[in-house]
Design a protein around this motif. Structure first.
Motif, PDB file in Angstrom:
ATOM      1  N   THR A 154       0.935  -1.308   0.056  1.00  0.00           N
ATOM      2  CA  THR A 154      -0.139   0.005   0.066  1.00  0.00           C
ATOM      3  C   THR A 154       0.835   1.340  -0.105  1.00  0.00           C
ATOM      4  O   THR A 154       0.582   2.265  -0.761  1.00  0.00           O
ATOM      5  N   ALA A 155       1.843   1.337   0.773  1.00  0.00           N
ATOM      6  CA  ALA A 155       2.690   2.532   0.980  1.00  0.00           C
ATOM      7  C   ALA A 155       3.437   2.515  -0.402  1.00  0.00           C
ATOM      8  O   ALA A 155       3.613   3.703  -0.766  1.00  0.00           O
ATOM      9  N   ALA A 156       4.098   1.505  -0.919  1.00  0.00           N
ATOM     10  CA  ALA A 156       4.594   1.829  -2.328  1.00  0.00           C
ATOM     11  C   ALA A 156       3.735   2.237  -3.342  1.00  0.00           C
ATOM     12  O   ALA A 156       4.143   2.954  -4.120  1.00  0.00           O
ATOM     13  N   ARG A 157       2.471   1.743  -3.453  1.00  0.00           N
ATOM     14  CA  ARG A 157       1.683   2.111  -4.346  1.00  0.00           C
ATOM     15  C   ARG A 157       1.312   3.599  -4.052  1.00  0.00           C
ATOM     16  O   ARG A 157       1.278   4.222  -5.206  1.00  0.00           O
ATOM     17  N   ASP A 158       1.104   4.074  -2.992  1.00  0.00           N
ATOM     18  CA  ASP A 158       0.660   5.524  -2.881  1.00  0.00           C
ATOM     19  C   ASP A 158       2.085   6.429  -2.681  1.00  0.00           C
ATOM     20  O   ASP A 158       1.761   7.688  -3.021  1.00  0.00           O
ATOM     21  N   THR A 159       3.139   6.035  -2.357  1.00  0.00           N
ATOM     22  CA  THR A 159       4.440   6.983  -2.334  1.00  0.00           C
ATOM     23  C   THR A 159       5.451   6.778  -2.991  1.00  0.00           C
ATOM     24  O   THR A 159       6.323   7.701  -3.142  1.00  0.00           O
ATOM     25  N   LEU A 160       5.956   5.743  -3.472  1.00  0.00           N
ATOM     26  CA  LEU A 160       6.803   5.295  -4.296  1.00  0.00           C
ATOM     27  C   LEU A 160       6.594   5.782  -6.007  1.00  0.00           C
ATOM     28  O   LEU A 160       6.156   5.511  -6.596  1.00  0.00           O
ATOM     29  N   VAL A 161       7.403   7.092  -6.067  1.00  0.00           N
ATOM     30  CA  VAL A 161       7.265   7.897  -7.179  1.00  0.00           C
ATOM     31  C   VAL A 161       8.354   8.180  -7.862  1.00  0.00           C
ATOM     32  O   VAL A 161       9.451   8.284  -6.754  1.00  0.00           O
ATOM     33  N   PRO A 162       8.659   8.512  -9.134  1.00  0.00           N
ATOM     34  CA  PRO A 162       9.873   8.886  -9.312  1.00  0.00           C
ATOM     35  C   PRO A 162      10.600  10.031  -8.983  1.00  0.00           C
ATOM     36  O   PRO A 162       9.788  10.824  -8.547  1.00  0.00           O
ATOM     37  N   VAL A 163      11.880  10.135  -8.639  1.00  0.00           N
ATOM     38  CA  VAL A 163      12.333  11.422  -7.936  1.00  0.00           C
ATOM     39  C   VAL A 163      12.528  12.419  -9.251  1.00  0.00           C
ATOM     40  O   VAL A 163      12.714  11.940 -10.392  1.00  0.00           O
ATOM     41  N   ALA A 164      12.607  13.612  -8.781  1.00  0.00           N
ATOM     42  CA  ALA A 164      12.533  14.597  -9.712  1.00  0.00           C
ATOM     43  C   ALA A 164      13.753  14.473 -10.361  1.00  0.00           C
ATOM     44  O   ALA A 164      15.128  14.409  -9.678  1.00  0.00           O
ATOM     45  N   SER A 165      13.922  14.761 -11.751  1.00  0.00           N
ATOM     46  CA  SER A 165      15.435  14.760 -12.346  1.00  0.00           C
ATOM     47  C   SER A 165      15.348  15.636 -13.540  1.00  0.00           C
ATOM     48  O   SER A 165      14.274  16.116 -14.019  1.00  0.00           O
ATOM     49  N   PRO A 166      16.709  16.535 -13.778  1.00  0.00           N
ATOM     50  CA  PRO A 166      16.736  17.423 -14.706  1.00  0.00           C
ATOM     51  C   PRO A 166      16.653  16.827 -16.032  1.00  0.00           C
ATOM     52  O   PRO A 166      17.607  17.245 -16.953  1.00  0.00           O
ATOM     53  N   ASP A 167      15.396  16.101 -16.563  1.00  0.00           N
ATOM     54  CA  ASP A 167      15.422  15.798 -17.935  1.00  0.00           C
ATOM     55  C   ASP A 167      14.533  16.644 -18.671  1.00  0.00           C
ATOM     56  O   ASP A 167      13.744  17.574 -18.459  1.00  0.00           O
ATOM     57  N   ARG A 168      14.056  15.949 -19.951  1.00  0.00           N
ATOM     58  CA  ARG A 168      13.492  16.733 -20.900  1.00  0.00           C
ATOM     59  C   ARG A 168      12.144  16.308 -21.201  1.00  0.00           C
ATOM     60  O   ARG A 168      11.180  16.885 -21.709  1.00  0.00           O
ATOM     61  N   THR A 169      11.678  15.415 -20.125  1.00  0.00           N
ATOM     62  CA  THR A 169      10.309  14.881 -19.905  1.00  0.00           C
ATOM     63  C   THR A 169       9.230  15.848 -19.257  1.00  0.00           C
ATOM     64  O   THR A 169       8.253  15.806 -19.028  1.00  0.00           O
ATOM     65  N   GLY A 170      10.168  16.925 -18.328  1.00  0.00           N
ATOM     66  CA  GLY A 170       9.108  17.800 -17.575  1.00  0.00           C
ATOM     67  C   GLY A 170       9.483  17.800 -16.124  1.00  0.00           C
ATOM     68  O   GLY A 170      10.564  17.279 -16.013  1.00  0.00           O
TER      69      GLY A 170
END
Length: 325
Positions: free
Chosen positions: A292-308
């Motif tokens: 449940t925790a992984a589903r709710d909180t494990l998201v990609p870290v911010a990165s200086p890429d060209r995708t936004g």
């Protein structure tokens, strides 16, 4: 039949070798041999026969294998049901992950999870995709974090026992050593250059080979094949060849200038990062909280890429979670 004996039996059946099985179940070779002999004596039949290629299951062993798998699964579900009925929330969770995912995604996230769930002990095993699948099927890990191959047209029996959620679509980037930057306008031109790649069977290698094959172009010459993304990045930085690797694994090297990104002339390549676990009638309370925790909180870290922005990446990841429930 004691679950310990069945687990050892399945390890030998899968590896077809006493030494490798002993490493899997963390026992001495003599102990593995003794347990197999005990099981054979209890059942009154030989379970293995020795051949030039290794140990092979006898007809009796083949009959036992699927039943042993079911018995171990039921043993785990019984324990989980008792823990849930008793109101236990603690316990331990063993996770498995690819090296890249462990360092770039799980390492930054786990401290916060453990701070919020001090009653849950988390263990991690870092290995390759094939080993992760075997560990998961054997019950040696509770959940695996790896990249899903999307070229599998039909699910196997083992796959039907597994549940999965896609966490994110991780972009792959073409990298080179500083000073070697050059833009190739098509895959045919790119194929004339040397590459450093992962070994066959890896998701990155599969995508690398498929990209050229689908374009009708022969794959580039490989200067080296390695099992470590970190080692590939170091060889690329040293000028050995180009590399097609996940951005999450080389973000720091790109930021430091150790590597430079080259434009990929084909379709943008992304690898689906998935969380995979075994289906059970009752999930252990600790594992249920972890999922449940992984589903709710494990998201990609911010990165200086060209995708936004990092926020956009997080929103995309949450949408993927929702779409793969």
């Amino acid at each position: 039949m004691h679950p310990r004996l069945l687990k050892t039996f399945l390890a030998v059946a899968r590896s077809r070798n006493i030494t490798r099985a002993a490493e899997t179940v963390h026992l001495a070779q003599s102990s593995v041999s003794d347990q197999i002999q005990t099981l054979e004596t209890e059942l009154g039949a030989a379970l293995f026969t020795r051949t030039k290629s290794g140990l092979e299951l006898t007809p009796a062993g083949l009959a036992l294998k699927p039943i042993a798998e079911d018995l171990l699964r039921l043993n785990g579900e019984a324990r989980a049901a008792v823990q849930a009925a008793a109101g236990r929330t603690g316990g331990h969770v063993t996770i498995g992950a690819l090296e890249t995912i462990a360092s770039a995604r799980l390492a930054p996230w786990l401290p916060a999870f453990q701070a919020g769930h001090p009653e849950i002990a988390v263990r991690m095993k870092v290995t390759d995709s094939g080993t992760l699948r075997h560990l998961l099927e054997d019950g040696d890990i509770d959940v695996a974090f790896c990249f899903d191959r999307r070229d599998v047209g039909r699910k196997s029996t083992a796959d039907e026992r597994l549940a999965r959620r896609t966490i994110a679509a991780e972009p792959l980037v073409l990298v080179a050593a500083p000073g070697q930057r050059r833009a190739e306008h098509d895959l045919a031109a790119l194929a004339t250059l040397s590459f450093v790649a992962t070994e066959p069977g890896c998701i990155y290698r599969h995508m690398f080979d498929t990209a050229f094959a689908e374009a009708g172009v022969a794959a580039p010459r490989l200067a080296a094949e390695l099992g470590s993304i970190g080692a590939i990045a170091r060889l690329v930085a040293a000028g050995t060849g180009l590399g097609l690797v996940p951005r999450l694994a080389v973000g720091d090297a790109l930021a430091r200038g150790d590597l430079v990104e080259m434009p990929w002339p084909g379709q943008v390549l992304t690898a689906p990062l998935a969380m995979i676990w075994r289906r059970r009638r009752v999930q252990p309370p600790a594992l249920k909280q972890f999922l449940t925790a992984a589903r709710d909180t494990l998201v990609p870290v911010a990165s200086p890429d060209r995708t936004g922005s990092g926020l956009e990446s997080a929103n995309r990841s949450k949408a993927l979670f929702a779409n793969n429930s």
